[in-house]
Design a protein around this motif. Sequence first.
Motif, PDB file in Angstrom:
ATOM      1  N   HIS A  14       0.606  -1.243  -0.340  1.00 28.87           N
ATOM      2  CA  HIS A  14      -0.123   0.021   0.009  1.00 28.87           C
ATOM      3  C   HIS A  14       0.641   1.259   0.323  1.00 28.87           C
ATOM      4  N   SER A  15       0.351   2.142  -0.799  1.00 35.00           N
ATOM      5  CA  SER A  15       1.389   3.756  -0.781  1.00 35.00           C
ATOM      6  C   SER A  15       1.188   4.369   0.380  1.00 35.00           C
ATOM      7  N   GLU A  16       0.129   3.960   1.278  1.00 37.89           N
ATOM      8  CA  GLU A  16       0.706   4.422   2.937  1.00 37.89           C
ATOM      9  C   GLU A  16       1.443   4.046   3.512  1.00 37.89           C
ATOM     10  N   ALA A  20       4.658   5.794   5.357  1.00 36.94           N
ATOM     11  CA  ALA A  20       5.008   5.539   6.680  1.00 36.94           C
ATOM     12  C   ALA A  20       6.189   5.416   6.837  1.00 36.94           C
ATOM     13  N   CYS A  21       7.186   4.388   6.060  1.00 44.30           N
ATOM     14  CA  CYS A  21       8.244   3.734   6.228  1.00 44.30           C
ATOM     15  C   CYS A  21       9.219   4.827   5.847  1.00 44.30           C
ATOM     16  N   THR A  22       9.006   5.951   5.369  1.00 45.06           N
ATOM     17  CA  THR A  22       9.663   7.271   5.799  1.00 45.06           C
ATOM     18  C   THR A  22      10.238   7.862   7.196  1.00 45.06           C
ATOM     19  N   HIS A  23       8.844   7.371   7.381  1.00 39.73           N
ATOM     20  CA  HIS A  23       8.980   7.870   9.270  1.00 39.73           C
ATOM     21  C   HIS A  23       9.122   7.163  10.129  1.00 39.73           C
ATOM     22  N   ILE A  24       9.156   6.136   9.970  1.00 41.36           N
ATOM     23  CA  ILE A  24       9.405   4.712  11.083  1.00 41.36           C
ATOM     24  C   ILE A  24      10.537   4.394  10.827  1.00 41.36           C
ATOM     25  N   TYR A  42       7.018  -6.538   2.281  1.00 39.97           N
ATOM     26  CA  TYR A  42       7.821  -5.332   2.122  1.00 39.97           C
ATOM     27  C   TYR A  42       7.931  -4.917   3.578  1.00 39.97           C
ATOM     28  N   LEU A  43       7.782  -4.778   4.345  1.00 40.22           N
ATOM     29  CA  LEU A  43       7.978  -3.965   5.692  1.00 40.22           C
ATOM     30  C   LEU A  43       9.656  -5.429   6.372  1.00 40.22           C
ATOM     31  N   SER A  44       9.284  -6.602   5.819  1.00 36.51           N
ATOM     32  CA  SER A  44       9.952  -7.513   6.766  1.00 36.51           C
ATOM     33  C   SER A  44      11.126  -7.346   5.877  1.00 36.51           C
ATOM     34  N   GLN A  45      11.202  -6.897   4.084  1.00 34.00           N
ATOM     35  CA  GLN A  45      12.503  -6.356   3.590  1.00 34.00           C
ATOM     36  C   GLN A  45      13.560  -5.485   4.144  1.00 34.00           C
ATOM     37  N   LEU A  46      12.302  -4.596   4.291  1.00 31.49           N
ATOM     38  CA  LEU A  46      13.201  -2.987   5.249  1.00 31.49           C
ATOM     39  C   LEU A  46      14.243  -3.518   6.779  1.00 31.49           C
TER      40      LEU A  46
END
Length: 187
Positions: A14-16, A20-24, A42-46
């Motif tokens: 999701h684009s949001e 959000a991951c630019t802030h968190i 996506y989150l796991s890869q970050l």
Amino acid sequence: MTDLNSLYGITPPHSEVIDACTHIKPCSVLDMGCSSGRNALYLSQLGFDVTAVDSNANALQALQSIIEHEDISNIDLRMYDLNHAALDADYGFISCTVTLMFLDPARVAAVLADMQAHTVPGGYNLIVCAMDTDAHPCPVPFPFTLQEGQLGAIYQGWEMLKSNEDLGTMHNGAQLQFATMLARKPL
């Protein structure tokens, strides 16, 4: 970073969530209503430690296959009905994108309160939910939709990093008004 979503034919994150991951910074994150895992992967890869929950056993099984095939160690899948509003851990980030509108309307307040209670001080909640307003009646018969200003009122006292009620398009092409909020819990 390999685009696992494209590789496995899954809708992009999701684009949001991306925004959000630019802030968190990476932390423990709960992906509420993970479905096929578009956000969880996506989150796991970050580098986030992801708990991904859903009540759809087939979706969880498909995501489990990807996790095993890719040898992903930072996604914990759980079968969970969000309507229960009974989280058992605290998170630095809880993501709930286009999920609330599929819940039992009588349980949404409890679900949101549970999300807030299980967010660590200084942690974040991201919500994207369809709205039904006089100006833009919802064209999809979701069980639940937000009203104007409702989300902001529920999160009063949290720092609003993003809060809008804009028109948007679902991945199936339906255009409707969405409430979008990224809020940080007070320390």
